[in-house]
Enzyme design. Structure first.
Site, PDB file in Angstrom:
ATOM      1  N   SER A  86       0.832  -1.201   0.000  1.00 32.66           N
ATOM      2  CA  SER A  86       0.000   0.000   0.000  1.00 32.66           C
ATOM      3  C   SER A  86       0.872   1.260   0.000  1.00 32.66           C
ATOM      4  CB  SER A  86      -0.968  -0.036   1.184  1.00 32.66           C
ATOM      5  OG  SER A  86      -1.908   0.997   1.102  1.00 32.66           O
ATOM      6  N   ASP A 136      -0.457  -3.659  -4.214  1.00 31.93           N
ATOM      7  CA  ASP A 136      -1.555  -2.700  -4.294  1.00 31.93           C
ATOM      8  C   ASP A 136      -1.117  -1.329  -3.781  1.00 31.93           C
ATOM      9  OD1 ASP A 136      -4.147  -2.500  -5.382  1.00 31.93           O
ATOM     10  OD2 ASP A 136      -5.010  -2.277  -3.404  1.00 31.93           O
ATOM     11  N   HIS A 177      -8.078  -4.860  -1.013  1.00 35.83           N
ATOM     12  CA  HIS A 177      -6.785  -4.187  -0.906  1.00 35.83           C
ATOM     13  C   HIS A 177      -5.688  -5.156  -0.476  1.00 35.83           C
ATOM     14  CE1 HIS A 177      -4.145  -0.801  -0.707  1.00 35.83           C
ATOM     15  NE2 HIS A 177      -4.114  -0.703   0.605  1.00 35.83           N
TER      16      HIS A 177
END
Length: 459
Positions: A171, A195, A266
């Site tokens: 992330s 991601d 996610h």
């Protein structure tokens, strides 16, 4: 040598290899094991001016007991350092922590990396700077990258090469890794973004986010590009799983669990990556301009890479052998809903005689225990239809193909003449021969089926 002695030697050898892979070591009795921190809102308010970036080290020799890792731990003769300069170094960087809790997946990712490769795994702990207010966390990420770069510089002085570093950023951690790469002018060996975060980064300049110039090779996995992840390519190759948005097996309802609805998509990038590291099955991406074109069967090979399809995992340059490696290549693949997430891509092509009315056909590829359906809407102005579907088993294990005319309304076509229905594997090669059935009718209410001969070679 007798058979008994041979058996004993094999057992000893097996134990040796097992201890090497599982990381058995001579642990010091008084050694304290390191762990990531937690923080609370009160602590955050007191300490947010200090990022307190910390590091811990895991190797095959101390899998069960992480070592606090500092510059001093390399030179202090009073306590052992498991860091091996001759091994590559994996650097794990977590992302935003909304509630200040430590990420539960870190050790599992480290263990997956170490099962796949003998390496130093350095975990970056920046919980104090990564928690609570997202906009303030984004303000911190470059400072975190600067502090990491100081450690990398110190490791260089001990003999580590920049090309031996592989950053795995989750992330927001992907952009932290990207800025570290910027500070070292793209000489870091590899960055993998799981991601990469989207909010406040999609429209950002490449200087401020992960991009292909940040390392010699950058790969990214996208699974939540419509919410928490970024929707644009950020690497040399970008794997968009199931289009990069809604992941199979993740809840689509707000009444489901908070994890299932909010962050399942996610975090799927992380879980798929760990599955790939465990080597259960290959996760192969197909280059295509869009997910829609991919699903329509417009992209079936890896010609842009001269036939070598990129794979998720630790393979050098994701298996790409051409040089220079293309940049910002979108790759698409379908996955299953649970580990190991692998699916075999099948191209379905249906050709029918011209229709007087619209129709709908359900095509099912069936084995003894399961079936996979694909619905095709047939129009009066089209006779050839192509679609890509995912099946848990390879095409050679599919036993039966079934077609059902599901158009029950009176204005739908009642009788469909099928010129041919063919299935073939993706990615395709010159050696692949499609399985086809030709010239038959599918009547409303009368399903049609055909049995294939199983062709898998298990030798």
């Amino acid at each position: 040598m007798s058979q008994g002695h041979t058996t004993i030697l094999l057992c000893v050898f097996t134990l040796f290899i097992t201890s090497l892979v599982l990381g058995v070591k001579e642990r010091q009795p008084d050694e304290e094991c390191a762990d990531l921190n937690n923080t609370t809102w009160q602590e955050y308010r007191q300490r947010r001016v200090k990022l307190q970036v910390q590091y811990m080290l895991l190797t095959r020799r101390n899998l069960d007991c992480a070592q606090t890792f500092t510059q001093e731990s390399l030179t202090d003769s009073q306590k052992p350092s498991y860091f091996n300069i001759s091994c590559p170094t994996k650097v794990i960087v977590h992302g935003y922590r909304a509630l200040g809790s430590k990420p539960s997946w870190v050790k599992e990712l480290a263990w997956s990396l170490l099962r796949a490769q003998d390496a130093n795994v350095v975990v970056v702990d920046w919980i104090y700077g990564a928690s609570f207010a997202y906009n303030l966390v984004v303000e911190n990420y470059k400072e975190v990258a600067v502090q990491i770069s100081v450690l990398i510089n110190q490791l260089q002085k001990h003999g580590c090469k920049l090309e031996s570093f592989h950053f795995i950023g989750v992330s927001l951690g992907a952009h932290v890794a990207g800025f570290v790469g910027t500070l070292f002018e793209g000489k870091i060996g590899r960055i993998t973004g799981l991601d990469p975060a989207g909010p406040m980064f999609k429209g950002a300049d490449t200087f401020d986010r992960l991009d292909p110039s940040d390392a010699q090779f950058v790969d990214a996995i996208h699974t939540d590009s419509d919410y928490f992840g970024i929707s644009i390519p950020v690497g040399h190759v970008d794997f968009f799983l199931n289009g990069g948005k809604d992941q199979t097996g993740c809840a689509r309802s707000r009444f489901a669990s908070m994890y299932g609805y909010v962050i399942c998509d996610h975090m799927r990038a992380l879980h798929v990556y760990m599955s790939a590291l465990n080597g259960s099955c290959p996760l192969v991406g197909i280059p295509c301009s869009s997910y829609e074109d991919f699903l329509k069967g417009s992209c079936v090979d890896c010609g842009v890479f001269k036939g070598s399809c990129p794979t998720i995992g630790l393979t050098e340059n994701s298996g790409i052998t051409i040089s220079p490696v293309p940049k910002e290549q979108k790759l698409f693949l379908l996955t299953s809903s649970m580990s190991p997430f692998c699916a075999h891509h099948v191209l379905l092509q249906l050709e029918v005689s011209p229709l007087d009315k619209s129709a709908e056909v359900e095509v099912t590829l069936r084995t003894e225990s399961l079936g996979k359906e694909q619905r095709l809407r047939l129009q009066t102005d089209t006779t050839v239809y192509r679609a890509v579907l995912a099946h848990p088993l390879p095409l050679c294990e599919i036993q039966t193909i079934e077609l059902k005319n599901t158009g029950a309304r009176f204005y739908r076509q009642g009788d469909i003449h099928v010129k041919s229905v063919c299935v073939s594997p993706i990615p395709s090669s010159r050696q692949d021969v499609p399985l086809c059935v030709n010239n038959f009718h599918v009547r409303r209410g009368s399903p049609w089926s055909h049995d294939f001969v199983q062709l898998c070679d298990y030798v």
